[in-house]
Design an enzyme around this catalytic site. Structure first.
Site, PDB file in Angstrom:
ATOM      1  N   LYS A  87     -56.356 -39.572 -60.885  1.00 11.40           N
ATOM      2  CA  LYS A  87     -55.781 -38.657 -59.925  1.00 11.40           C
ATOM      3  C   LYS A  87     -55.221 -39.713 -58.945  1.00 11.40           C
ATOM      4  CE  LYS A  87     -57.375 -35.111 -56.608  1.00 11.40           C
ATOM      5  NZ  LYS A  87     -58.821 -34.377 -56.192  1.00 11.40           N
ATOM      6  N   SER A 162     -58.503 -29.382 -55.899  1.00  8.73           N
ATOM      7  CA  SER A 162     -57.187 -30.016 -55.916  1.00  8.73           C
ATOM      8  C   SER A 162     -56.864 -31.012 -57.227  1.00  8.73           C
ATOM      9  CB  SER A 162     -57.202 -30.922 -54.717  1.00  8.73           C
ATOM     10  OG  SER A 162     -57.786 -31.920 -54.770  1.00  8.73           O
ATOM     11  N   SER A 186     -63.258 -30.135 -55.578  1.00 10.90           N
ATOM     12  CA  SER A 186     -62.071 -30.569 -56.235  1.00 10.90           C
ATOM     13  C   SER A 186     -62.063 -31.238 -57.470  1.00 10.90           C
ATOM     14  CB  SER A 186     -61.152 -31.397 -55.393  1.00 10.90           C
ATOM     15  OG  SER A 186     -60.443 -30.661 -54.469  1.00 10.90           O
TER      16      SER A 186
END
Ligand code: GLN
Length: 495
Positions: A87, A162, A186
């Site tokens: 990420k 997210s 997330s």
């Protein structure tokens, strides 16, 4: 067109299977890494899971693993040679770190995050950096400054957020393992929407050093994969004490891999599973609730005892989270001022530093980030501090007490991970409250600093889209998530 994991070939295999083949020299890490790079090239113009693909660096790391195995050395870790998606909220010295914000466009970090360093030390090639909502604020990856990520199960829909990029990469067969971060859901929420596994480890057990801070008292990086065992293998790579993180906890990592293996026998006798009364709602998507009740029946058949528990303050988690989180954001994001790094706007030699800061922040941040900075600044201001921030902190304590009382009666708690399956892109962007509401089930445990997993629970009968079952355990009992998650996964495989 189908963008989900292929039926055959190297990109269809689990990380554990790939590791086995690489370590026995049946295939090379280079072949495995190249296969995933090819899959990314084939699918990512549609999925848009990656903000950056580092083919050269990944192949160089793969070659290093192959060379050491060829020399008869033991693999550096159980996952050595298996490529990973990271990420883009975690710093890397050899690839840009953007947090999906214009503010950090092209920024190169001078240091690796501890999670990045552990991944490298474990011999895991990093395929690239995945998309997210800007600074991890959002529930759909639509707040990225670099375009939305699409759900491989339906390209018109969100993969969640997210961390939509990491979860979509797994679901599309672009990577067998990926790293996410979870401040309010997330990791778990996108996992639920993409038929993958995601774990938010206990706060303090995975270093936050080099994880770009949104809300420091809530943020935690964690592992994601397509199977519970793969998730556990990655968990063991990234967890552990780190003196660079002041909130890091110095105690042994919970035995998550052993727990995942143990759970694979599917036996849950003696396990007490608490059902959170507040999160069993008639108003939620019927297909999700039907799936959830089927999951509870399955757990019972596997020997678990289901006990209904009352967590009266869980419903207040949303309001508390969306005060505490923006308050911390307003403080943490003050560092992005256009002076030291990142975007600088309007610096034409005529403007004051303050004007340049203001212009830089106006241009660099997207609307959701600005909204949170404004809410947080307001809630922390003199005169409102007691009414908002302090009150929210009190609610946070009550939620932690609800959990503590529940865990006196049960080993884990379960809820649906999300109130519905993946929604359409654009459906909630104009209504922030609707978007916030989607996190209802995942927020409470972040506020209490506990751990949780979303494990695939099949597909909703009404939408045909993936559903996740959320399992929540007490702090430092992350192994329970894996034992029960793995048993549930094994049970589901039985026709
Ligand atoms: N969706 C939540 C938010 O917008 C959670 C985000 C996260 O966990 N990073 O704050």
């Amino acid at each position: 067109m189908n963008y989900t994991v292929p039926d055959s070939g190297l990109t269809s295999l689990s990380a554990a299977e790939l590791a086995e083949k690489i370590h026995s020299r049946e295939v090379t890490s280079r072949e495995v890494t190249q296969a995933h790079l090819d899959r990314i090239a084939e699918t990512d113009d549609q999925v848009n899971a990656f903000l950056y693909v580092g083919a050269e660096q990944a192949l160089a790391a793969a070659d290093a693993v192959d060379a050491s195995l060829d020399q008869g050395e033991a693999p550096a870790s159980a996952l050595a040679g298996v490529p990973l998606a990271l990420k883009d909220l975690l710093t890397t010295t050899d690839a840009p770190t953007t947090a999906a914000s214009k503010m950090l466009d092209g920024w190169m970090s001078p240091y690796d995050s501890t999670v990045t360093a552990k991944i490298r030390a474990a011999g895991i090639p990093i395929l690239g950096k995945t998309n997210l909502d800007e600074f991890a604020m959002g529930s759909s990856t639509e707040n990225s400054a670099y375009g939305v990520t699409r759900n491989p199960y339906d390209l018109e829909r969100t993969p969640g957020g997210s961390g939509g990029g990491s979860s979509a990469a797994l679901a599309a067969g672009q990577a067998p393992i990926a790293i996410g971060t979870d401040t309010g859901g997330s990791i778990r929420q996108p996992a639920a929407l993409t038929n993958t596994v995601g774990v938010k480890p206990t706060y303090g057990t995975v270093s936050r050093y080099g994880l770009i801070a949104a809300a420091s008292s809530l943020d935690q990086a964690g592992p994601t994969a397509r199977t519970v065992l793969d998730t556990a293998l990655l968990h063991e790579v990234i967890a552990g004490y780190d003196s660079f993180d002041a909130t890091s906890v110095n105690r042994p990592v919970a035995p998550v891999v052993a727990a995942a293996r143990e759970g694979a026998n599917g036996d849950l006798s003696g396990v007490k599973v608490g059902v959170v009364k507040q999160f069993d709602r008639a108003g939620w998507q019927p297909g999700v609730m039907e799936n959830y009740h089927a999951a509870l029946r399955q757990l019972t058949e596997q020997g678990a005892e289901i006990i209904e528990v009352d967590c009266p303050h869980f419903d207040d988690a949303l309001a508390a989270y969306y005060l505490i989180m923006p308050c911390e954001v307003s403080s943490n994001l003050a560092r992005f001022d256009g002076m030291r790094y990142g975007l600088r706007a309007g610096d034409d030699g005529t403007r004051s530093a303050e004007e340049v800061m203001s212009l830089s922040r106006a241009e660099g941040f997207g609307p959701e980030v600005k909204r949170r900075i404004l809410i947080g600044t307001y809630a922390l201001s003199v005169g409102y501090y007691d009414a908002y921030y302090l009150q929210a902190q009190r609610v946070r304590t009550l939620i932690a007490q609800d959990f503590a009382a529940a865990y006196e009666k049960v080993d884990v708690l379960v809820t649906p991970t999300t109130p519905s399956t993946a929604f359409k892109l654009g459906e909630k962007v104009s209504d922030p409250l609707e978007m916030y509401n989607f996190d209802l089930c995942t927020l409470p445990l972040n506020l209490a600093g506990l751990c949780g997993m979303s494990v695939p629970s099949g597909f909703a009968s009404d939408t045909g889209l993936p559903v996740g079952l959320q399992i929540m355990a007490p702090a430092f009992f992350d192994d329970r998530l894996y034992r029960i998650g793995s048993a549930y996964e094994a049970g589901r495989l039985v026709p």
